[in-house]
Design a protein around this motif. Structure first.
Motif, PDB file in Angstrom:
ATOM      1  N   ALA A  98      54.456  21.784  37.284  1.00  0.00           N
ATOM      2  CA  ALA A  98      54.352  20.899  38.352  1.00  0.00           C
ATOM      3  C   ALA A  98      55.590  20.013  38.590  1.00  0.00           C
ATOM      4  CB  ALA A  98      53.301  19.944  37.546  1.00  0.00           C
ATOM      5  N   ALA A  99      55.696  19.297  39.544  1.00  0.00           N
ATOM      6  CA  ALA A  99      56.913  18.300  39.715  1.00  0.00           C
ATOM      7  C   ALA A  99      58.404  18.995  39.752  1.00  0.00           C
ATOM      8  CB  ALA A  99      56.820  17.175  38.729  1.00  0.00           C
ATOM      9  N   GLY A 100      58.249  20.161  40.385  1.00  0.00           N
ATOM     10  CA  GLY A 100      59.550  20.765  40.481  1.00  0.00           C
ATOM     11  C   GLY A 100      60.439  20.330  41.650  1.00  0.00           C
ATOM     12  N   ARG A 101      61.508  20.137  41.484  1.00  0.00           N
ATOM     13  CA  ARG A 101      62.267  20.118  42.796  1.00  0.00           C
ATOM     14  C   ARG A 101      63.661  20.922  42.601  1.00  0.00           C
ATOM     15  NH1 ARG A 101      64.880  14.077  42.335  1.00  0.00           N
ATOM     16  NH2 ARG A 101      65.157  14.776  40.046  1.00  0.00           N
ATOM     17  N   ASP A 148      64.790  20.810  38.531  1.00  0.00           N
ATOM     18  CA  ASP A 148      63.979  20.408  37.260  1.00  0.00           C
ATOM     19  C   ASP A 148      62.668  20.586  37.602  1.00  0.00           C
ATOM     20  OD1 ASP A 148      63.549  18.303  39.230  1.00  0.00           O
ATOM     21  OD2 ASP A 148      64.333  16.738  38.152  1.00  0.00           O
ATOM     22  N   TYR A 149      61.891  20.675  36.642  1.00  0.00           N
ATOM     23  CA  TYR A 149      60.467  21.019  36.559  1.00  0.00           C
ATOM     24  C   TYR A 149      59.831  20.638  35.346  1.00  0.00           C
ATOM     25  CZ  TYR A 149      61.850  25.096  34.200  1.00  0.00           C
ATOM     26  OH  TYR A 149      62.292  25.950  33.139  1.00  0.00           O
ATOM     27  N   ILE A 150      58.562  20.499  35.488  1.00  0.00           N
ATOM     28  CA  ILE A 150      57.569  20.333  34.378  1.00  0.00           C
ATOM     29  C   ILE A 150      56.877  21.746  34.147  1.00  0.00           C
ATOM     30  CG2 ILE A 150      55.369  19.250  33.356  1.00  0.00           C
ATOM     31  CD1 ILE A 150      56.530  16.712  34.677  1.00  0.00           C
ATOM     32  N   ARG A 151      56.505  22.280  33.035  1.00  0.00           N
ATOM     33  CA  ARG A 151      55.974  23.503  32.814  1.00  0.00           C
ATOM     34  C   ARG A 151      55.189  23.499  31.510  1.00  0.00           C
ATOM     35  NH1 ARG A 151      57.660  28.919  29.632  1.00  0.00           N
ATOM     36  NH2 ARG A 151      59.835  28.267  28.991  1.00  0.00           N
ATOM     37  N   TRP A 152      53.899  24.122  31.513  1.00  0.00           N
ATOM     38  CA  TRP A 152      53.360  24.059  30.160  1.00  0.00           C
ATOM     39  C   TRP A 152      52.959  25.431  29.730  1.00  0.00           C
ATOM     40  CZ3 TRP A 152      51.907  21.787  34.556  1.00  0.00           C
ATOM     41  CH2 TRP A 152      50.954  22.294  35.372  1.00  0.00           C
ATOM     42  N   PRO A 173      51.867  14.676  38.603  1.00  0.00           N
ATOM     43  CA  PRO A 173      51.508  14.380  39.956  1.00  0.00           C
ATOM     44  C   PRO A 173      50.970  15.483  40.569  1.00  0.00           C
ATOM     45  CG  PRO A 173      53.908  14.598  39.606  1.00  0.00           C
ATOM     46  CD  PRO A 173      53.190  14.745  38.384  1.00  0.00           C
ATOM     47  N   ASP A 174      49.958  15.170  41.654  1.00  0.00           N
ATOM     48  CA  ASP A 174      49.663  16.423  42.810  1.00  0.00           C
ATOM     49  C   ASP A 174      50.770  17.086  43.429  1.00  0.00           C
ATOM     50  OD1 ASP A 174      47.121  15.826  41.662  1.00  0.00           O
ATOM     51  OD2 ASP A 174      46.958  14.417  43.474  1.00  0.00           O
ATOM     52  N   ALA A 175      51.777  16.292  43.830  1.00  0.00           N
ATOM     53  CA  ALA A 175      52.724  16.876  44.516  1.00  0.00           C
ATOM     54  C   ALA A 175      54.010  16.110  44.456  1.00  0.00           C
ATOM     55  CB  ALA A 175      52.532  17.087  46.148  1.00  0.00           C
ATOM     56  N   VAL A 176      55.239  16.722  44.725  1.00  0.00           N
ATOM     57  CA  VAL A 176      56.761  15.818  44.677  1.00  0.00           C
ATOM     58  C   VAL A 176      56.456  14.919  45.878  1.00  0.00           C
ATOM     59  CG1 VAL A 176      58.921  15.840  44.721  1.00  0.00           C
ATOM     60  CG2 VAL A 176      57.717  17.570  43.440  1.00  0.00           C
ATOM     61  N   GLY A 177      56.682  13.865  45.692  1.00  0.00           N
ATOM     62  CA  GLY A 177      56.786  12.628  46.877  1.00  0.00           C
ATOM     63  C   GLY A 177      57.898  12.983  47.869  1.00  0.00           C
ATOM     64  N   ALA A 178      57.931  12.609  48.890  1.00  0.00           N
ATOM     65  CA  ALA A 178      58.853  13.040  49.935  1.00  0.00           C
ATOM     66  C   ALA A 178      60.255  12.489  49.602  1.00  0.00           C
ATOM     67  CB  ALA A 178      58.579  12.709  51.509  1.00  0.00           C
ATOM     68  N   GLU A 179      60.195  11.182  48.893  1.00  0.00           N
ATOM     69  CA  GLU A 179      61.054  10.455  48.755  1.00  0.00           C
ATOM     70  C   GLU A 179      62.035  10.983  47.658  1.00  0.00           C
ATOM     71  OE1 GLU A 179      57.711   8.490  46.043  1.00  0.00           O
ATOM     72  OE2 GLU A 179      58.017   9.422  48.058  1.00  0.00           O
ATOM     73  N   HIS A 180      61.567  11.925  46.697  1.00  0.00           N
ATOM     74  CA  HIS A 180      62.161  12.709  45.952  1.00  0.00           C
ATOM     75  C   HIS A 180      62.729  14.064  46.399  1.00  0.00           C
ATOM     76  CE1 HIS A 180      60.867   9.826  43.131  1.00  0.00           C
ATOM     77  NE2 HIS A 180      59.534  10.091  43.262  1.00  0.00           N
ATOM     78  N   LEU A 279      62.145  23.197  48.764  1.00  0.00           N
ATOM     79  CA  LEU A 279      62.575  21.640  48.382  1.00  0.00           C
ATOM     80  C   LEU A 279      61.782  21.395  47.062  1.00  0.00           C
ATOM     81  CD1 LEU A 279      62.269  19.628  51.711  1.00  0.00           C
ATOM     82  CD2 LEU A 279      64.193  20.263  50.200  1.00  0.00           C
ATOM     83  N   ALA A 280      60.588  21.863  46.665  1.00  0.00           N
ATOM     84  CA  ALA A 280      59.912  21.677  45.647  1.00  0.00           C
ATOM     85  C   ALA A 280      58.772  22.457  45.251  1.00  0.00           C
ATOM     86  CB  ALA A 280      59.048  20.241  45.829  1.00  0.00           C
ATOM     87  N   ILE A 281      58.534  22.604  43.947  1.00  0.00           N
ATOM     88  CA  ILE A 281      57.296  23.275  43.474  1.00  0.00           C
ATOM     89  C   ILE A 281      56.591  22.205  43.122  1.00  0.00           C
ATOM     90  CG2 ILE A 281      56.367  25.021  41.604  1.00  0.00           C
ATOM     91  CD1 ILE A 281      58.899  26.506  41.743  1.00  0.00           C
ATOM     92  N   ASN A 282      55.585  22.124  43.728  1.00  0.00           N
ATOM     93  CA  ASN A 282      54.362  21.032  43.738  1.00  0.00           C
ATOM     94  C   ASN A 282      53.589  21.238  42.477  1.00  0.00           C
ATOM     95  OD1 ASN A 282      55.519  19.055  45.733  1.00  0.00           O
ATOM     96  ND2 ASN A 282      54.396  20.779  47.018  1.00  0.00           N
ATOM     97  N   ALA A 283      52.735  22.305  42.225  1.00  0.00           N
ATOM     98  CA  ALA A 283      51.861  22.919  41.206  1.00  0.00           C
ATOM     99  C   ALA A 283      52.187  24.328  41.296  1.00  0.00           C
ATOM    100  CB  ALA A 283      50.821  22.408  41.655  1.00  0.00           C
TER     101      ALA A 283
END
Length: 357
Positions: A98-101, A148-152, A173-180, A279-283
């Protein structure tokens, strides 16, 4: 009589077990890695990725970059690989992301390093394993963020009787916000060469809800998935040690989940050939294990379209790519009425990409 001495501590790294982790613990991972053009060449050989900016210095310069950057997923996997000896050497399975950029582009000659913070812990009901949540950051030699990212990950306990820490599950978060999102400086897709890129499709040609069957497929070879995992210096035993894994749950080596992500990304070129920058790995979920001999098919759905303020040259697509083993994706119902994945599904990935307008 000589004084008694304590036995020497073992010199080999046994890896961390679930009870070794602490909430808030920061792990600085070993072995900085300088990447070169050879790493990109091997990555291309393993997956056959054809995205133009990562393939051609000339194409990259024409869109405002100094030269061809390394593939975003190569960067992700190298950062991930740094974490394995500290986080997942004793893992049962990597469960999700989640929350990967993706940050600054990485070029041949850049050196990457990584550190992680433990942000969640939860023992499983069997008392033999637990889930560890970490936030990992990878930076280049100048300290600029590259990913950067969160993993479990599910990790074995060394001692099932060891007391469990209080359960803490982070809110994700469900997805990385566009502002990030981090769009590379200088990137300009105004002069994007659609013929050279191999696809005529612009951001405006895609519709929310559209589903794209990528059509092609790749069979996983034993040597290739192990070579790929070694490229990332990922030392997880489940990917290499047939002597041990042959006695385990599956009776054979498991393919590194990131290998499936890269295969899926390469397959997606057929239909998403101009999705030139992650740009992102949201989930992400590894729904089932993969093994050598499996043939991977993939399809993608457009979840969302985002314009970028002040940027008429590019737009953002949020995509969901699903990979299945030995199962073509045309008309394939990948979940049942109860929301459970079909056994053929090995990956469900939600991510965001840049596309020319």
């Amino acid at each position: 009589m000589a004084p008694a001495t304590a036995p020497a501590a073992p010199k080999q790294n046994p890896g961390n077990h679930f009870e070794d982790f602490r909430l808030g613990q920061v792990l600085r991972h070993a072995t900085p890695r300088t990447l070169g053009a050879g790493d990109q060449a091997l990555y291309t050989a393993l997956y056959g990725s054809r995205f133009a900016p990562q393939s051609s210095d000339v194409f990259a310069r024409d869109i405002g970059l100094p030269r061809a950057p390394l593939d975003d997923l190569l960067v992700f996997h190298v950062v991930f690989g740094k974490t394995v000896p500290d986080i997942s050497l004793n893992a049962v399975a990597n469960l999700g992301y989640a929350a990967g950029r993706f940050g600054a582009p990485v070029y041949p000659g850049d050196t990457l390093s990584a550190e992680s913070e433990v942000i969640g812990l939860k023992e499983n009901s069997n008392g033999k394993t637990g889930v560890v949540y970490v936030r990992t950051s990878g930076v280049n030699q100048d300290g600029a963020l590259v990913a950067d990212y969160i993993r479990w990950v599910m990790v074995r306990k060394k001692d099932p009787a060891a007391p469990a820490p209080p359960a803490v599950v982070p809110e994700l978060p469900d997805a990385v916000g566009a502002e990030h999102f981090i769009i590379p400086g200088g990137l300009d897709l105004t002069a994007f060469d659609f013929t050279a890129a191999g696809s005529p499709h612009r951001w405006d040609d895609y519709a929310v809800g559209e589903r794209i069957d990528h059509g092609d497929a790749m069979t996983i070879e034993e040597a290739e998935h192990q070579m790929a995992t070694r490229l990332y210096q990922n030392t997880a035993r489940v990917h290499f040690n047939q002597h041990a894994e042959g006695q385990g749950r599956f009776g054979r080596r498991i393919v590194y989940g990131g290998h499936i992500i890269s295969l899926t990304r390469a397959l997606s070129f057929n239909g998403l050939g101009n999705a030139v920058k992650l740009l992102a790995i949201n989930a992400g979920t590894h729904a089932a294990p993969s093994f050598a001999g499996d043939t991977i098919y993939a399809w993608s759905e457009v979840l969302e379209k985002l314009p970028v303020e002040g940027r008429p040259d590019l737009g953002i697509l949020r995509l969901r790519s699903v990979a299945a083993k030995d199962q073509p994706c045309d008309g394939f119902p990948f979940k049942d009425a109860d929301g459970k994945y079909d056994p053929a599904v090995v990956l469900d990935l939600d991510y965001s990409v840049l596309v020319p307008r």
